[in-house]
Design a protein around this motif. Structure first.
Motif, PDB file in Angstrom:
ATOM      1  N   SER A 284       0.839  -1.191   0.000  1.00 16.54           N
ATOM      2  CA  SER A 284       0.000   0.000   0.000  1.00 16.54           C
ATOM      3  C   SER A 284       0.877   1.245   0.000  1.00 16.54           C
ATOM      4  O   SER A 284       1.882   1.313   0.722  1.00 16.54           O
ATOM      5  CB  SER A 284      -0.910   0.008   1.225  1.00 16.54           C
ATOM      6  N   THR A 290      -0.885  -1.793   6.649  1.00 13.84           N
ATOM      7  CA  THR A 290      -1.988  -2.296   5.832  1.00 13.84           C
ATOM      8  C   THR A 290      -1.434  -3.113   4.678  1.00 13.84           C
ATOM      9  O   THR A 290      -0.258  -3.009   4.313  1.00 13.84           O
ATOM     10  CB  THR A 290      -2.832  -1.139   5.280  1.00 13.84           C
ATOM     11  N   THR A 292      -2.742  -4.615   0.686  1.00  9.97           N
ATOM     12  CA  THR A 292      -3.733  -4.550  -0.384  1.00  9.97           C
ATOM     13  C   THR A 292      -3.659  -5.826  -1.203  1.00  9.97           C
ATOM     14  O   THR A 292      -2.571  -6.285  -1.570  1.00  9.97           O
ATOM     15  CB  THR A 292      -3.481  -3.333  -1.294  1.00  9.97           C
ATOM     16  N   TYR A 313      -8.551  -4.781  -2.897  1.00  5.23           N
ATOM     17  CA  TYR A 313      -9.170  -4.651  -1.576  1.00  5.23           C
ATOM     18  C   TYR A 313      -8.068  -4.512  -0.537  1.00  5.23           C
ATOM     19  O   TYR A 313      -7.119  -5.303  -0.519  1.00  5.23           O
ATOM     20  CB  TYR A 313     -10.056  -5.862  -1.259  1.00  5.23           C
ATOM     21  N   THR A 314      -8.209  -3.529   0.340  1.00  8.32           N
ATOM     22  CA  THR A 314      -7.193  -3.223   1.343  1.00  8.32           C
ATOM     23  C   THR A 314      -7.661  -3.673   2.716  1.00  8.32           C
ATOM     24  O   THR A 314      -8.800  -3.415   3.111  1.00  8.32           O
ATOM     25  CB  THR A 314      -6.892  -1.714   1.363  1.00  8.32           C
ATOM     26  N   ASP A 315      -6.768  -4.344   3.427  1.00  4.65           N
ATOM     27  CA  ASP A 315      -7.017  -4.754   4.803  1.00  4.65           C
ATOM     28  C   ASP A 315      -6.358  -3.729   5.721  1.00  4.65           C
ATOM     29  O   ASP A 315      -5.145  -3.762   5.942  1.00  4.65           O
ATOM     30  CB  ASP A 315      -6.450  -6.154   5.049  1.00  4.65           C
ATOM     31  N   SER A 316      -7.180  -2.833   6.262  1.00  2.24           N
ATOM     32  CA  SER A 316      -6.662  -1.799   7.151  1.00  2.24           C
ATOM     33  C   SER A 316      -7.324  -1.829   8.520  1.00  2.24           C
ATOM     34  O   SER A 316      -7.068  -0.953   9.341  1.00  2.24           O
ATOM     35  CB  SER A 316      -6.881  -0.417   6.522  1.00  2.24           C
ATOM     36  N   ASP A 319     -13.226  -3.781   9.923  1.00  2.00           N
ATOM     37  CA  ASP A 319     -14.341  -3.617   8.989  1.00  2.00           C
ATOM     38  C   ASP A 319     -13.900  -3.266   7.571  1.00  2.00           C
ATOM     39  O   ASP A 319     -14.726  -2.906   6.738  1.00  2.00           O
ATOM     40  CB  ASP A 319     -15.295  -2.526   9.494  1.00  2.00           C
ATOM     41  N   SER A 320     -12.630  -3.360   7.282  1.00  2.00           N
ATOM     42  CA  SER A 320     -12.138  -3.031   5.944  1.00  2.00           C
ATOM     43  C   SER A 320     -12.462  -4.160   4.972  1.00  2.00           C
ATOM     44  O   SER A 320     -12.598  -5.323   5.366  1.00  2.00           O
ATOM     45  CB  SER A 320     -10.631  -2.774   5.982  1.00  2.00           C
ATOM     46  N   ARG A 323     -10.174  -7.441   4.988  1.00  2.00           N
ATOM     47  CA  ARG A 323     -10.019  -8.294   6.155  1.00  2.00           C
ATOM     48  C   ARG A 323     -10.578  -9.697   5.906  1.00  2.00           C
ATOM     49  O   ARG A 323     -10.012 -10.691   6.365  1.00  2.00           O
ATOM     50  CB  ARG A 323     -10.702  -7.646   7.358  1.00  2.00           C
TER      51      ARG A 323
END
Length: 434
Positions: A284, A290, A292, A313-316, A319-320, A323
């Motif tokens: 990212s 994070t 992506t 899609y990013t996992d940050s 609720d991202s 995830r």
């Protein structure tokens, strides 16, 4: 030439296309986009011999435009329905050219009121239009009638309250599976690093998990009839009836729950999941905490040349959007590793354990090929993904990170008897409850 005037790439020298119809004229071979074969045997169709050959030729000609085995299977089911209808008439026509307008009208009237019947009508109509002897006459006029589209819908969407209940049930089921696999993965990592006491119960469970991770099966032994037995279930289940091989693998129901959550989150349809490859991690921009994921989504109904779409899609955080992909990678890590070892080159994300140790090869009438776990116990190989893999891992292949030296606990004598094999995971006494 292409639309821009470029010459098409020629096949290599000596290339020969696969024959679609066998020499007997009853077996049709179909290739999907991935190059896998599927043979449809018209000898099993309950119609006269000349009609079988005519149906096979029409089926082969129609299959030229297919790129999925699902298309062939749907036409095949329609042909079976049509064959049962003709058999029920008592005196079916000998060939397609002998079909009368009255027979085709009765076929239409019997199947026009149900969704499955209308689907069979449309597919058989497409095949019969390829028959030159039905190009004119009363039978041709009957075939020219369009298939009715009226009828009660076979599917109905969930109401918002029902949809919420389905999603909640899927989240609970997958969450329980993820926590189970996460806990047993931590135990397996401790076993592989040598952090467990060899005399402890956790060490014995770790030895079983090592065998499960590398073979997909519990350690066991075959008897004289070829059936495989194991006594490791008692150690894994304990007094609360816990999972056995499910400690490291998702079941098909749990994988379905994951697909339900992905459908709600990303809007994918059912045809995406059986071709969904492992997402690619990309850094990212300006972020270190994070990750992506670059997901290659294959949508075969989007038209030629527009099948593939890349979604990021990013996992940050909790609720991202990314995830759920992180959790899917964690829950399927052992299944994907085993599938890659048994069938190199496949990197599908949606992997579940859907075979049992009692499965028998229908062609050979015996248990499937045998691999060996890290302790030397014979194990049947597994089948993962859409294609059958018969090759067994060699017993000398490393099962994971090297463990510290310890005494051997598994030995096999020359006599092939049940008493000649011993293993720490097969014990005659019941483990003490903790």
């Amino acid at each position: 030439m292409s639309g821009r005037g470029r010459r098409a790439v020629l096949p290599p020298p000596g290339f020969q296309a696969t024959e679609r119809i066998a020499a007997d004229g009853l077996q049709v071979t179909m290739l999907n986009k991935e190059g896998f074969k599927r043979v449809f045997d018209f000898a099993a169709i309950t119609v006269p011999q000349p009609m079988r050959s005519s149906l096979a030729r029409a089926f082969a000609a129609q299959s030229m435009g297919w790129n999925s085995h699902a298309s062939g299977e749907s036409y095949w089911r329609s042909i079976e329905i049509f064959a049962r209808f003709l058999k029920a008439q008592g005196h079916p026509a000998d060939d397609l050219g002998d079909l009368t307008s009255a027979t085709l009208r009765l076929w239409r009237n019997n199947h026009k009121d149900t969704p499955g019947g209308r689907e069979a009508l449309a597919k058989i109509r497409t095949l019969l239009k390829r028959e030159p002897r039905l190009a004119q006459g009363l039978a041709a006029e009957e075939l020219a009638r369009p298939v009715p589209k009226k009828g009660k819908p076979s599917k109905q969407s969930y109401r918002p309250s029902e949809r919420g209940q389905v999603l909640l049930a899927a989240e609970r089921q997958f969450r329980a599976a993820l926590l189970r696999i996460r806990e047993n993965t931590a135990l397996l990592d401790r076993y592989r690093s040598g952090a467990l006491d060899p005399d402890s119960r956790d060490w014995r469970i770790g030895a079983i998990l090592e065998c499960v991770a590398t073979t997909g099966e519990l350690p066991g032994y075959p008897d004289k009839e070829g059936k495989v037995y194991t006594r490791a279930e008692g150690l894994l289940r304990g007094k609360n009836g816990g999972k056995t091989t499910g400690r490291l693998f998702l079941s098909r129901a749990e994988l379905t729950a994951l697909a339900v959550m992905m459908t709600d989150r990303y809007g994918w349809n059912l045809s995406v999941y059986d071709r969904l490859h492992v997402p690619v991690m990309t850094p990212s921009a300006g972020e270190r905490a994070t990750v992506t994921y670059e997901v290659l989504v294959e949508k075969r109904r989007s038209g030629e040349g527009r099948w593939f779409d890349t979604e990021n899609y990013t996992d940050s955080g909790a609720d991202s959007p990314g995830r759920l992909i992180t959790q899917a990678l964690e829950a399927t890590q052992h299944g994907r590793a085993l599938a890659a070892a048994l069938s190199p080159g496949h990197d599908l994300l949606m992997v579940a354990r859907n075979r049992r140790r009692t499965d028998v090869d229908s062609n050979l009438d015996r248990p499937r090929n045998v691999a060996r776990c890290a302790s030397g116990c014979p194990r049947p190989t597994r089948e993962y993904g859409r294609e059958v893999t018969r090759s067994a891992r060699p017993s000398s292949a490393p099962a994971g990170p090297p463990s510290p030296p310890r005494a051997s606990h598994c030995s096999t004598n020359a006599a092939p008897t049940r008493a000649s094999t011993s293993c720490p995971t097969r014990t005659s006494r019941r483990p003490r409850s903790t």
